[in-house]
Design a protein around this motif. Structure first.
Motif, PDB file in Angstrom:
ATOM      1  N   GLY A  57       0.693  -1.137   0.051  1.00 42.33           N
ATOM      2  CA  GLY A  57      -0.006   0.056  -0.061  1.00 42.33           C
ATOM      3  C   GLY A  57       0.834   1.236   0.033  1.00 42.33           C
ATOM      4  O   GLY A  57       1.847   1.174   0.369  1.00 42.33           O
ATOM      5  N   THR A  74      -1.771  -5.474  -8.230  1.00 41.36           N
ATOM      6  CA  THR A  74      -2.671  -4.297  -7.620  1.00 41.36           C
ATOM      7  C   THR A  74      -4.030  -3.985  -8.190  1.00 41.36           C
ATOM      8  O   THR A  74      -5.036  -3.796  -7.545  1.00 41.36           O
ATOM      9  CB  THR A  74      -1.949  -2.752  -8.000  1.00 41.36           C
ATOM     10  OG1 THR A  74      -0.551  -2.911  -7.180  1.00 41.36           O
ATOM     11  CG2 THR A  74      -2.497  -1.649  -7.301  1.00 41.36           C
ATOM     12  N   LYS A  78      -7.663  -4.160  -6.224  1.00 44.29           N
ATOM     13  CA  LYS A  78      -8.358  -2.997  -6.330  1.00 44.29           C
ATOM     14  C   LYS A  78      -9.735  -3.629  -6.884  1.00 44.29           C
ATOM     15  O   LYS A  78     -10.892  -2.790  -6.353  1.00 44.29           O
ATOM     16  CB  LYS A  78      -7.774  -1.884  -7.299  1.00 44.29           C
ATOM     17  CG  LYS A  78      -6.748  -1.152  -6.818  1.00 44.29           C
ATOM     18  CD  LYS A  78      -6.204  -0.137  -7.649  1.00 44.29           C
ATOM     19  CE  LYS A  78      -6.789   0.190  -8.878  1.00 44.29           C
ATOM     20  NZ  LYS A  78      -6.147   1.301  -9.726  1.00 44.29           N
ATOM     21  N   PRO A  82     -13.930  -2.307  -1.005  1.00 47.37           N
ATOM     22  CA  PRO A  82     -13.677  -2.129   0.213  1.00 47.37           C
ATOM     23  C   PRO A  82     -13.317  -3.587   1.115  1.00 47.37           C
ATOM     24  O   PRO A  82     -12.575  -3.318   2.352  1.00 47.37           O
ATOM     25  CB  PRO A  82     -15.140  -1.517   0.728  1.00 47.37           C
ATOM     26  CG  PRO A  82     -15.845  -1.617  -0.218  1.00 47.37           C
ATOM     27  CD  PRO A  82     -15.104  -2.052  -1.426  1.00 47.37           C
ATOM     28  N   THR A  84     -10.735  -5.375   0.498  1.00 52.67           N
ATOM     29  CA  THR A  84      -9.239  -5.463   0.439  1.00 52.67           C
ATOM     30  C   THR A  84      -8.681  -4.156   1.094  1.00 52.67           C
ATOM     31  O   THR A  84      -7.422  -4.054   1.493  1.00 52.67           O
ATOM     32  CB  THR A  84      -8.689  -5.747  -0.790  1.00 52.67           C
ATOM     33  OG1 THR A  84      -9.205  -4.688  -1.901  1.00 52.67           O
ATOM     34  CG2 THR A  84      -9.145  -7.178  -1.220  1.00 52.67           C
ATOM     35  N   ARG A  85      -9.511  -3.011   0.980  1.00 50.95           N
ATOM     36  CA  ARG A  85      -8.809  -1.749   1.292  1.00 50.95           C
ATOM     37  C   ARG A  85      -9.163  -1.781   2.775  1.00 50.95           C
ATOM     38  O   ARG A  85      -8.298  -0.905   3.322  1.00 50.95           O
ATOM     39  CB  ARG A  85      -9.651  -0.508   0.723  1.00 50.95           C
ATOM     40  CG  ARG A  85      -9.126   0.674   0.720  1.00 50.95           C
ATOM     41  CD  ARG A  85      -9.856   1.963   0.041  1.00 50.95           C
ATOM     42  NE  ARG A  85     -10.120   1.493  -1.478  1.00 50.95           N
ATOM     43  CZ  ARG A  85     -11.174   1.386  -2.125  1.00 50.95           C
ATOM     44  NH1 ARG A  85     -12.401   1.847  -1.513  1.00 50.95           N
ATOM     45  NH2 ARG A  85     -11.357   1.195  -3.161  1.00 50.95           N
ATOM     46  N   ASN A  86     -10.166  -2.174   3.495  1.00 46.43           N
ATOM     47  CA  ASN A  86     -10.248  -1.764   4.784  1.00 46.43           C
ATOM     48  C   ASN A  86      -9.412  -2.940   5.612  1.00 46.43           C
ATOM     49  O   ASN A  86      -9.556  -4.193   5.243  1.00 46.43           O
ATOM     50  CB  ASN A  86     -11.738  -2.273   5.205  1.00 46.43           C
ATOM     51  CG  ASN A  86     -12.181  -1.798   6.477  1.00 46.43           C
ATOM     52  OD1 ASN A  86     -11.648  -1.898   7.324  1.00 46.43           O
ATOM     53  ND2 ASN A  86     -13.563  -1.642   6.641  1.00 46.43           N
ATOM     54  N   TYR A  87      -8.722  -2.474   6.429  1.00 47.36           N
ATOM     55  CA  TYR A  87      -7.661  -3.105   7.558  1.00 47.36           C
ATOM     56  C   TYR A  87      -8.546  -4.117   8.665  1.00 47.36           C
ATOM     57  O   TYR A  87      -7.987  -4.936   8.942  1.00 47.36           O
ATOM     58  CB  TYR A  87      -6.829  -2.498   8.215  1.00 47.36           C
ATOM     59  CG  TYR A  87      -5.797  -2.064   7.064  1.00 47.36           C
ATOM     60  CD1 TYR A  87      -5.305  -2.755   6.067  1.00 47.36           C
ATOM     61  CD2 TYR A  87      -4.970  -0.715   6.920  1.00 47.36           C
ATOM     62  CE1 TYR A  87      -4.245  -2.285   5.065  1.00 47.36           C
ATOM     63  CE2 TYR A  87      -4.166  -0.236   6.230  1.00 47.36           C
ATOM     64  CZ  TYR A  87      -3.857  -1.140   5.104  1.00 47.36           C
ATOM     65  OH  TYR A  87      -2.645  -1.011   4.194  1.00 47.36           O
ATOM     66  N   GLN A 130      -5.809   2.882   5.992  1.00 44.57           N
ATOM     67  CA  GLN A 130      -6.153   2.060   5.031  1.00 44.57           C
ATOM     68  C   GLN A 130      -5.537   1.581   3.840  1.00 44.57           C
ATOM     69  O   GLN A 130      -4.492   2.591   3.473  1.00 44.57           O
ATOM     70  CB  GLN A 130      -7.750   2.495   4.534  1.00 44.57           C
ATOM     71  CG  GLN A 130      -7.764   3.740   3.550  1.00 44.57           C
ATOM     72  CD  GLN A 130      -9.111   4.171   3.195  1.00 44.57           C
ATOM     73  OE1 GLN A 130     -10.053   3.560   3.659  1.00 44.57           O
ATOM     74  NE2 GLN A 130      -9.258   4.977   2.158  1.00 44.57           N
ATOM     75  N   TRP A 131      -5.760   0.786   3.017  1.00 46.28           N
ATOM     76  CA  TRP A 131      -4.918   0.354   1.731  1.00 46.28           C
ATOM     77  C   TRP A 131      -5.011   1.310   0.572  1.00 46.28           C
ATOM     78  O   TRP A 131      -6.401   1.334   0.433  1.00 46.28           O
ATOM     79  CB  TRP A 131      -5.018  -1.160   1.560  1.00 46.28           C
ATOM     80  CG  TRP A 131      -4.205  -1.529   0.303  1.00 46.28           C
ATOM     81  CD1 TRP A 131      -2.838  -1.836   0.583  1.00 46.28           C
ATOM     82  CD2 TRP A 131      -4.518  -1.535  -0.910  1.00 46.28           C
ATOM     83  NE1 TRP A 131      -2.400  -2.156  -0.586  1.00 46.28           N
ATOM     84  CE2 TRP A 131      -3.408  -2.258  -1.913  1.00 46.28           C
ATOM     85  CE3 TRP A 131      -5.631  -1.311  -1.457  1.00 46.28           C
ATOM     86  CZ2 TRP A 131      -3.113  -2.429  -2.990  1.00 46.28           C
ATOM     87  CZ3 TRP A 131      -5.516  -1.831  -2.968  1.00 46.28           C
ATOM     88  CH2 TRP A 131      -4.294  -1.943  -3.746  1.00 46.28           C
ATOM     89  N   THR A 132      -4.192   1.898   0.165  1.00 47.44           N
ATOM     90  CA  THR A 132      -4.302   2.633  -1.135  1.00 47.44           C
ATOM     91  C   THR A 132      -3.420   2.312  -1.960  1.00 47.44           C
ATOM     92  O   THR A 132      -2.297   2.204  -1.735  1.00 47.44           O
ATOM     93  CB  THR A 132      -4.274   4.225  -0.672  1.00 47.44           C
ATOM     94  OG1 THR A 132      -3.001   4.609  -0.221  1.00 47.44           O
ATOM     95  CG2 THR A 132      -5.249   4.734  -0.088  1.00 47.44           C
ATOM     96  N   PRO A 133      -3.709   1.878  -3.249  1.00 47.00           N
ATOM     97  CA  PRO A 133      -2.626   1.753  -4.389  1.00 47.00           C
ATOM     98  C   PRO A 133      -1.765   2.584  -4.498  1.00 47.00           C
ATOM     99  O   PRO A 133      -1.661   3.871  -4.400  1.00 47.00           O
ATOM    100  CB  PRO A 133      -3.776   1.104  -5.306  1.00 47.00           C
ATOM    101  CG  PRO A 133      -4.632   1.882  -5.362  1.00 47.00           C
ATOM    102  CD  PRO A 133      -5.055   2.256  -3.981  1.00 47.00           C
TER     103      PRO A 133
END
Length: 195
Positions: A57, A74, A78, A82, A84-87, A130-133
């Motif tokens: 991330g 990635t 994507k 949400p 995969t983005r939400n921890y 949170q995960w951002t590419p």
């Protein structure tokens, strides 16, 4: 000191634990342990964790080093949005994936590592990460007119900047009797005698 970005550490921990799960699963399955099916599960779970955790991330501050071939994974990560983005989701997912592998001695190390990664992801989620590419930056083409500077006024070799005289100093030196930039008078008479 700056704040620690816990998601970065959780990502590395989860990727390593996925590899450990795969290794333990191969040992259990190839060794024909009595509960070898937990070993087969560990191989599948480890591959899933590695695929999920391979793309790093983007950090909030500073630069992030992209893993080799990450851009392909990635785009896949994507797609799930949400999930995969939400921890919080990742923390629960890793904890649930680690439980069945804990029933076999060959995969218990991978279970412990994945549970630790789950705890670190939970800490990252509580702190609002949170995960951002990592998006590729568009390359800026240099402006041709903007890069050209004024040419130097005096030819090389140039003295260092502090040794150069300013125009006001030259005027003061000329007024004092010297001629710094013009012709100079030779104090010794020169005669041209040809023998």
């Amino acid at each position: 000191m700056g704040q620690i970005e816990w998601a970065m550490w959780a990502n590395e921990q989860a990727l390593a634990s996925g590899l450990i799960l795969i290794t333990g699963g191969i040992v259990a399955t190839a060794g024909r342990f009595t509960q070898w099916y937990f070993g087969a599960y560990s191989i599948v779970a480890g591959v899933f964790v590695c695929l999920l955790e391979y793309p790093r991330g983007k950090r909030k501050k500073g630069s992030t080093m992209e893993r080799w071939g990450q851009k392909y994974m990635t785009s896949v990560v994507k797609l799930f949005g949400p999930l995969t983005r939400n921890y919080y989701v990742r923390a629960v997912l890793h904890l649930l994936l680690s439980v069945p592998a804990g029933f076999l001695l060959a995969t218990i190390l991978g279970t412990a590592c994945l549970a630790i990664a789950s705890g670190i992801y939970l800490l990252a989620a509580v702190r609002g990460e949170q995960w951002t590419p990592i998006e590729p930056k568009p390359r800026e083409r240099p402006q041709i007119g903007g890069t050209i500077k004024q040419p130097p006024s005096n030819p090389p070799p140039r003295p260092p900047a502090e040794a150069r005289k300013k125009p006001s100093e030259e005027a003061a030196a000329t007024a004092a009797g010297g001629s710094p930039g013009g012709p100079q008078a030779n104090p010794i008479p020169v005669t041209d005698e040809v023998v």
